[in-house]
Design a protein around this motif. Sequence first.
Motif, mmCIF file in Angstrom:
data_model
loop_
_atom_site.group_PDB
_atom_site.id
_atom_site.type_symbol
_atom_site.label_atom_id
_atom_site.label_comp_id
_atom_site.label_asym_id
_atom_site.label_seq_id
_atom_site.Cartn_x
_atom_site.Cartn_y
_atom_site.Cartn_z
ATOM 1 N N ALA A 164 1.277 17.416 6.233
ATOM 2 C CA ALA A 164 2.259 16.441 6.776
ATOM 3 C C ALA A 164 1.353 15.318 7.409
ATOM 4 C CB ALA A 164 3.167 17.180 7.990
ATOM 5 N N GLU A 165 0.255 15.796 8.166
ATOM 6 C CA GLU A 165 -0.570 14.899 9.001
ATOM 7 C C GLU A 165 -1.366 13.928 7.752
ATOM 8 O OE1 GLU A 165 -4.420 14.568 11.946
ATOM 9 O OE2 GLU A 165 -3.375 16.351 11.574
ATOM 10 N N ILE A 166 -1.777 14.704 6.382
ATOM 11 C CA ILE A 166 -2.497 13.835 5.591
ATOM 12 C C ILE A 166 -1.577 12.868 4.623
ATOM 13 C CG2 ILE A 166 -3.621 14.298 3.382
ATOM 14 C CD1 ILE A 166 -4.698 17.048 4.531
ATOM 15 N N ASN A 167 -0.493 13.412 4.572
ATOM 16 C CA ASN A 167 0.476 12.568 3.671
ATOM 17 C C ASN A 167 1.110 11.287 4.520
ATOM 18 O OD1 ASN A 167 0.860 14.485 1.679
ATOM 19 N ND2 ASN A 167 2.465 15.417 2.335
ATOM 20 N N GLU A 168 1.084 11.441 5.817
ATOM 21 C CA GLU A 168 1.273 10.696 6.809
ATOM 22 C C GLU A 168 0.298 9.344 6.794
ATOM 23 O OE1 GLU A 168 2.602 9.516 11.426
ATOM 24 O OE2 GLU A 168 2.098 11.510 10.712
ATOM 25 N N LYS A 169 -1.007 9.678 6.830
ATOM 26 C CA LYS A 169 -2.207 8.916 6.731
ATOM 27 C C LYS A 169 -2.431 8.254 5.403
ATOM 28 C CE LYS A 169 -5.081 11.304 10.265
ATOM 29 N NZ LYS A 169 -6.423 11.862 10.604
ATOM 30 N N LEU A 170 -1.974 8.843 4.399
ATOM 31 C CA LEU A 170 -2.007 8.500 2.686
ATOM 32 C C LEU A 170 -0.938 7.280 2.993
ATOM 33 C CD1 LEU A 170 -2.689 11.555 0.870
ATOM 34 C CD2 LEU A 170 -4.316 9.615 1.427
ATOM 35 N N GLU A 229 -1.473 3.333 2.013
ATOM 36 C CA GLU A 229 -1.027 2.829 0.953
ATOM 37 C C GLU A 229 -0.140 1.448 1.041
ATOM 38 O OE1 GLU A 229 2.006 3.831 -2.650
ATOM 39 O OE2 GLU A 229 1.822 5.431 -1.337
ATOM 40 N N GLU A 230 0.678 1.432 2.482
ATOM 41 C CA GLU A 230 1.299 0.089 2.759
ATOM 42 C C GLU A 230 0.354 -0.567 3.024
ATOM 43 O OE1 GLU A 230 3.578 1.602 6.134
ATOM 44 O OE2 GLU A 230 5.015 2.845 4.806
ATOM 45 N N ALA A 231 -0.855 -0.546 3.676
ATOM 46 C CA ALA A 231 -1.921 -1.291 4.144
ATOM 47 C C ALA A 231 -2.396 -2.024 2.802
ATOM 48 C CB ALA A 231 -2.904 -0.935 4.952
ATOM 49 N N TYR A 232 -2.770 -1.626 1.601
ATOM 50 C CA TYR A 232 -3.418 -2.096 0.604
ATOM 51 C C TYR A 232 -2.161 -2.787 -0.204
ATOM 52 C CZ TYR A 232 -7.226 1.313 0.695
ATOM 53 O OH TYR A 232 -8.473 1.884 1.182
ATOM 54 N N THR A 233 -0.897 -2.257 -0.009
ATOM 55 C CA THR A 233 0.152 -3.130 -0.699
ATOM 56 C C THR A 233 0.386 -4.454 -0.095
ATOM 57 O OG1 THR A 233 1.431 -1.203 -1.156
ATOM 58 C CG2 THR A 233 2.601 -3.136 -1.277
ATOM 59 N N LEU A 234 0.182 -4.514 1.360
ATOM 60 C CA LEU A 234 0.234 -5.779 1.941
ATOM 61 C C LEU A 234 -0.990 -6.630 1.811
ATOM 62 C CD1 LEU A 234 1.702 -7.459 4.114
ATOM 63 C CD2 LEU A 234 0.435 -6.161 5.706
#
Length: 295
Positions: free
Chosen positions: A271-277, A281-286
Motif C-alpha cells: 500500500a505504501e509503495i503504491n501510494e508513492k508511485l 506519476e501525478e507529478a510527472y503528468t503535471l
Amino acid sequence: MKRINFPCCCYDSEEDRDQDATGGKKIINQTFLSLSQITALSEQNVEGVQKKLEEFLNFRQLKTSLKEAILLDYYTAGFWWAKERNFSVIQLSGFMDLLNFLLENLSDKHMTLGDNLKELGKAMAGIGETYSERSGDLNFFSIEQAKAIIDYLNISLFKQYKLYEYLFHSPREEVVISNEYVIELAPPAVPLFPALLEEDIPSDIYSSFIISPTTAETESKGSDQDLEGYLEEPCPEVESFEADAVAGVTDEDQKSTVGEIQDEIIGNLEAEINEKLQMQEEAYTLRTEKLKSPK
C-alpha cells in the motif's frame, strides 16, 4: 763567547752570589715526568697529550674541579708549545720540570713573583757557556731556546701570576649543586591514597568515595550480592509453566500465525509503495502538461 743575561736574575746578598758561583747546588730537584712518559707524550696529537697528562697526573675530577682543569691546561699548552719548537726528549723533560718547579714555588712555597723570577734565573744560569762553574739545571738549552722559554713563561705564567695565586691560596665557597634527603614514608592506608581533610570537600563526596566502608556497609553489601545470586537462580515452577504454555500450541497454529503476520507486513508495504508511485506519476503528468502547453 756569548753570555746571556736575565733581567730577573738578581741577588739580594753576597751569600746568594757566592752560592751561585760555587755551583753544585741543584735548583730543580724533582723530575716531573719520566723520559718514558715524555716519549709517550711526544708521539701524541694535542688531544692525546691532554688525555695522557690526565692519566699521568691522576686527575679524576676534571668536570667538577677548577684547579685540575687549569693545571691540565697549563701543562698541556706548555708541552705542545715545546714540541712545536722541536725540543728533544731531554729538552722536553727539562722544560716540563721547569714548568712544574715554578708552579710549585707559587703553590707550595708561597713565593712572590719577584722571588720566583730569581729562582728561574738560578735554574737557567750558565746557558750558552761551556765548562762554566755557573752551569745550571737547563744547560742543554741554547741561548735562543732560553729566550723563547722566558717569553713563553712571561705570557703563560708570570702575567697571570695573581690569578694563579688566587687559585691556590684564596678559599672559595663550595657551591652545593645537589642535596640528598632521606624521607620516611607513612605506612600505606586501606585506601590507595590517604583521606583528605573533611573541611576541604563536601560531606556527600567524602562519604561516597573516600571514607572507608564500615562493618555494617560491608555486611549489607554482602547481603545484596546474595540476593542478586538468589534472583539469578532458575525457578522450577516458572520453567514448568513456560513449558506447558508452549506445549498447548500446535504446528498449524504456529504456521497460520506466522502467515498472518507476513501478510499484514507485506500488505502494508504494498500500500505504501503504491501510494508513492501514484504521487510520482501525478507529478510527472503535471510536468509533461506544462511542457506541452504553448508559452
